[in-house]
Design a protein around this motif. Structure first.
Motif, mmCIF file in Angstrom:
data_model
loop_
_atom_site.group_PDB
_atom_site.id
_atom_site.type_symbol
_atom_site.label_atom_id
_atom_site.label_comp_id
_atom_site.label_asym_id
_atom_site.label_seq_id
_atom_site.Cartn_x
_atom_site.Cartn_y
_atom_site.Cartn_z
ATOM 1 N N LYS A 1 0.849 -1.188 0.000
ATOM 2 C CA LYS A 1 0.000 0.000 0.000
ATOM 3 C C LYS A 1 0.884 1.237 0.000
ATOM 4 C CE LYS A 1 -3.680 2.412 2.466
ATOM 5 N NZ LYS A 1 -4.582 2.449 3.641
ATOM 6 N N ASP A 2 0.618 2.114 -0.948
ATOM 7 C CA ASP A 2 1.349 3.381 -1.066
ATOM 8 C C ASP A 2 2.867 3.163 -1.101
ATOM 9 O OD1 ASP A 2 -1.094 4.693 -0.956
ATOM 10 O OD2 ASP A 2 -1.012 4.899 1.226
ATOM 11 N N GLY A 3 3.306 2.096 -1.754
ATOM 12 C CA GLY A 3 4.727 1.832 -1.891
ATOM 13 C C GLY A 3 5.358 1.103 -0.728
ATOM 14 N N ASP A 4 4.620 0.891 0.351
ATOM 15 C CA ASP A 4 5.133 0.170 1.515
ATOM 16 C C ASP A 4 4.572 -1.250 1.539
ATOM 17 O OD1 ASP A 4 6.653 2.296 2.719
ATOM 18 O OD2 ASP A 4 4.742 3.225 3.264
ATOM 19 N N ARG B 91 -4.100 -9.299 11.452
ATOM 20 C CA ARG B 91 -3.304 -8.186 11.958
ATOM 21 C C ARG B 91 -1.923 -8.169 11.308
ATOM 22 N NH1 ARG B 91 -6.934 -9.380 15.770
ATOM 23 N NH2 ARG B 91 -7.660 -7.725 17.158
ATOM 24 N N ALA B 92 -1.416 -6.956 11.039
ATOM 25 C CA ALA B 92 -0.071 -6.813 10.509
ATOM 26 C C ALA B 92 0.939 -7.220 11.579
ATOM 27 C CB ALA B 92 0.160 -5.369 10.067
ATOM 28 N N VAL B 93 2.032 -7.843 11.152
ATOM 29 C CA VAL B 93 3.019 -8.355 12.107
ATOM 30 C C VAL B 93 4.190 -7.391 12.244
ATOM 31 C CG1 VAL B 93 2.403 -10.708 11.516
ATOM 32 C CG2 VAL B 93 4.347 -9.645 10.387
ATOM 33 N N LYS B 94 4.909 -7.544 13.376
ATOM 34 C CA LYS B 94 6.148 -6.826 13.606
ATOM 35 C C LYS B 94 7.267 -7.848 13.803
ATOM 36 C CE LYS B 94 3.884 -3.012 16.098
ATOM 37 N NZ LYS B 94 3.824 -2.278 17.396
ATOM 38 N N GLY B 95 8.514 -7.381 13.636
ATOM 39 C CA GLY B 95 9.645 -8.254 13.873
ATOM 40 C C GLY B 95 9.931 -9.188 12.702
ATOM 41 N N GLU B 96 10.803 -10.173 12.952
ATOM 42 C CA GLU B 96 11.173 -11.125 11.909
ATOM 43 C C GLU B 96 10.044 -12.100 11.645
ATOM 44 O OE1 GLU B 96 14.911 -13.038 12.460
ATOM 45 O OE2 GLU B 96 15.895 -11.223 13.176
ATOM 46 N N HIS B 97 9.846 -12.420 10.378
ATOM 47 C CA HIS B 97 8.751 -13.315 10.013
ATOM 48 C C HIS B 97 9.148 -14.135 8.793
ATOM 49 C CE1 HIS B 97 4.498 -14.353 10.586
ATOM 50 N NE2 HIS B 97 4.532 -14.608 9.290
ATOM 51 N N ALA B 98 8.997 -15.471 8.900
ATOM 52 C CA ALA B 98 9.272 -16.356 7.768
ATOM 53 C C ALA B 98 8.052 -16.377 6.853
ATOM 54 C CB ALA B 98 9.578 -17.762 8.266
ATOM 55 N N ILE B 99 8.265 -16.105 5.568
ATOM 56 C CA ILE B 99 7.162 -15.994 4.612
ATOM 57 C C ILE B 99 7.256 -17.115 3.591
ATOM 58 C CG2 ILE B 99 6.115 -14.556 2.823
ATOM 59 C CD1 ILE B 99 6.995 -12.135 4.391
ATOM 60 N N HIS B 100 6.198 -17.926 3.541
ATOM 61 C CA HIS B 100 6.104 -19.011 2.569
ATOM 62 C C HIS B 100 5.726 -18.430 1.218
ATOM 63 C CE1 HIS B 100 4.564 -22.739 0.712
ATOM 64 N NE2 HIS B 100 5.375 -23.342 1.547
ATOM 65 N N ASP C 2 8.333 -1.392 13.810
ATOM 66 C CA ASP C 2 7.253 -1.064 14.740
ATOM 67 C C ASP C 2 6.094 -0.369 14.042
ATOM 68 O OD1 ASP C 2 8.645 -2.187 16.820
ATOM 69 O OD2 ASP C 2 9.552 -0.291 17.475
ATOM 70 N N ASP C 3 6.365 0.186 12.844
ATOM 71 C CA ASP C 3 5.293 0.790 12.041
ATOM 72 C C ASP C 3 4.676 -0.223 11.088
ATOM 73 O OD1 ASP C 3 7.417 0.434 10.380
ATOM 74 O OD2 ASP C 3 7.474 2.493 9.605
ATOM 75 N N TYR C 4 5.044 -1.524 11.268
ATOM 76 C CA TYR C 4 4.525 -2.656 10.484
ATOM 77 C C TYR C 4 5.097 -2.716 9.070
ATOM 78 C CZ TYR C 4 1.008 -2.636 14.191
ATOM 79 O OH TYR C 4 0.385 -2.641 15.402
ATOM 80 N N LYS C 5 5.908 -1.754 8.676
ATOM 81 C CA LYS C 5 6.419 -1.716 7.309
ATOM 82 C C LYS C 5 7.654 -2.603 7.169
ATOM 83 C CE LYS C 5 4.766 3.024 6.601
ATOM 84 N NZ LYS C 5 5.161 4.429 6.304
ATOM 85 N N LEU C 6 7.851 -3.139 5.971
ATOM 86 C CA LEU C 6 9.014 -3.969 5.678
ATOM 87 C C LEU C 6 10.298 -3.173 5.858
ATOM 88 C CD1 LEU C 6 10.209 -6.633 4.471
ATOM 89 C CD2 LEU C 6 10.029 -5.523 2.244
#
Length: 457
Positions: free
Chosen positions: A28-31, A40-49, A66-70
């Motif tokens: 969304k909007d480039g983010d 819910r959007a996640v924070k921190g490290e996350h393994a993505i299949h 902390d702003d949920y952005k990559l």
């Protein structure tokens, strides 16, 4: 209706038709954001299949701020899956041998077309040539994961619970990927037997290319039949052995207590006891099952009993189960941790295990408020009777850490295990059986009945 990313009470939630939706990677909007199974959007490290990357990211581990952005630049590549490459090479080699030895060129074209229909291989979903098949299915991995890679590693004892829960929600839906080169929807039939005697039906929209299927069993072979415009694709896949996490909107900490292997090589049956949080919001108004999800849970799991470990004082008057008046319900006011050894709770535990020995109470939804303490202790005792190892019993308890962090590394079960040391037995299973027999009064017949109901060879 709410749709898309919405900031509510400090949390970023992805809505689809007014309900939180497990959207995976979204932009969304480039983010870029990652939306977990609870919407819910996640924070921190996350393994993505790859199935949840939605073509925006490649498979691997990413970090979200902390702003949920990559967080740009942070990427951990997954281990290469050599077995899948080997399988592709063998398949290609087999096609070459068959085509060169058995068929002339015109027959080869027909056979190759049939191969796409009967035994689906990898497709990129972009082939819309008029001569291509109207329906094809993407090949599945050797064993399909129904959980995050971190949750699987925890299940396989490769990482500890505290590390696993940092990855976010453990739940992953099964993604059935296909390609329809026609302006018509298809149908999917999914069954645990190749005769399709009992099966679930799904619509395959021609313009999507993939659908999420929730709450399949783990360690199970499934057979599928996809149909569209007179064409049929038959095949199968197997889900990997792991904890069976379940996704039910409105409730949380929901999972099947089955799937574990006992000391004598038997398997705890799936689908007989589903554990989780309350469904009526009486103690915590956020944990509430909507009407459409009530019907889903009843049809999906066939509950005949609402096994409620809460105290009946939370409700005045005549209580009717959230699952409906046709579902049996009983408040137990169950004790937990060290309180299970108090003489004042003897009758309560006796009632619980007498009802667990009654086959007419299955399948059941077993819960307290959060599905953590009272539920955790009762499940611990049940699995102990069934012969699940102490390691797996504690591991099952600590799965609640995905929803309430302290449970991943501060096991209150240590109190129970220490108290059980005072009972006869060479292991925790024998000590639990002696505790229930001698102190609580559970009979040998009731214990055998529980085992007969919940174990399979």
């Amino acid at each position: 209706m709410k749709n898309g990313l919405i900031l509510e009470n400090g949390e970023l939630i992805y809505y689809k038709n007014d309900s939180p939706h497990h959207a995976g990677v979204v932009e969304k909007d480039g983010d870029i954001y990652y939306i977990g199974s609870d919407g819910r959007a996640v924070k921190g490290e996350h393994a993505i299949h790859r199935t949840m990357a939605n073509g925006i990211l490649k498979r691997g581990t990413y970090k979200f701020g902390d702003d949920y952005k990559l967080v740009e630049g942070f990427y951990i590549a997954p281990e290469k899956r050599k077995s899948k490459k080997k399988k592709k090479k063998m398949r290609k080699a087999a096609i070459i041998v068959i085509s060169s030895l058995l068929f002339v060129s015109m027959l080869l074209v027909s056979l190759f077309s049939f191969d796409l229909i009967s035994w689906p291989g990898d497709r990129d979903g972009s082939d819309n040539d008029s001569n291509s098949n109207k329906l094809s299915v993407f090949a599945f991995e050797n064993e399909v994961l129904l959980c995050s890679e971190a949750a699987k590693n925890f299940y396989d004892n490769k990482i500890d619970a505290e590390e696993a829960v940092k990855s976010g929600s453990p739940y992953r839906p099964f993604v059935f990927k296909y390609n329809i080169n026609a302006n018509k929807n298809g149908k999917l039939y999914l069954s645990e037997n190749d005769a399709f005697l009992e099966c679930k039906e799904f619509v395959l929209p021609h313009d999507l290319g993939g659908i999420d299927i929730d709450n399949l069993k783990t360690g199970t072979t499934y057979y599928y039949k996809a149909e569209c415009d007179g064409e049929t694709v038959l095949g199968s896949f197997r889900t990997a052995a792991s904890v069976r996490y379940l996704s039910i909107p409105g409730v949380y900490n929901v999972r099947d207590i089955g799937g574990y292997t006992t000391a004598d090589g038997k398997i705890v049956k799936q689908g007989f006891i589903i554990r989780g949080s309350e469904v009526d919001g009486l103690s915590e108004t956020a944990l509430f099952l909507k009407n459409e999800d009530v019907q889903y849970m009843k049809s999906e799991f066939g509950f005949v009993c609402d096994f409620d470990l809460r105290d009946e004082s939370i409700f005045t008057g005549k209580y009717t189960s959230r699952f409906g008046a046709d579902v049996k319900h009983k408040f137990y006011n169950a004790p937990f941790y060290g309180n299970i050894f108090n003489a004042s709770n003897k009758q309560t535990l006796k009632n619980i295990f007498s009802d667990l020995a009654d086959k007419s109470n299955y399948p059941m939804y077993l819960h307290c408020t959060y599905g953590a303490d009272r539920t955790g202790v009762v499940v611990f005792l049940i699995q102990g009777l069934l012969g699940v190892s102490e390691e797996d019993m504690v591991k099952e308890f600590r799965q609640t850490g995905y929803f309430k962090n302290a449970y991943s590394y501060n096991s209150n079960m240590d109190i129970v295990l220490l108290a059980l040391e005072g009972y006869e037995g060479e292991n925790v299973n024998e000590r639990i059986e002696n505790f229930l027999k001698k102190d609580i009064g559970v009979t040998e017949e009731e214990i055998q009945s529980i085992r007969d109901i919940l174990l399979e060879d």
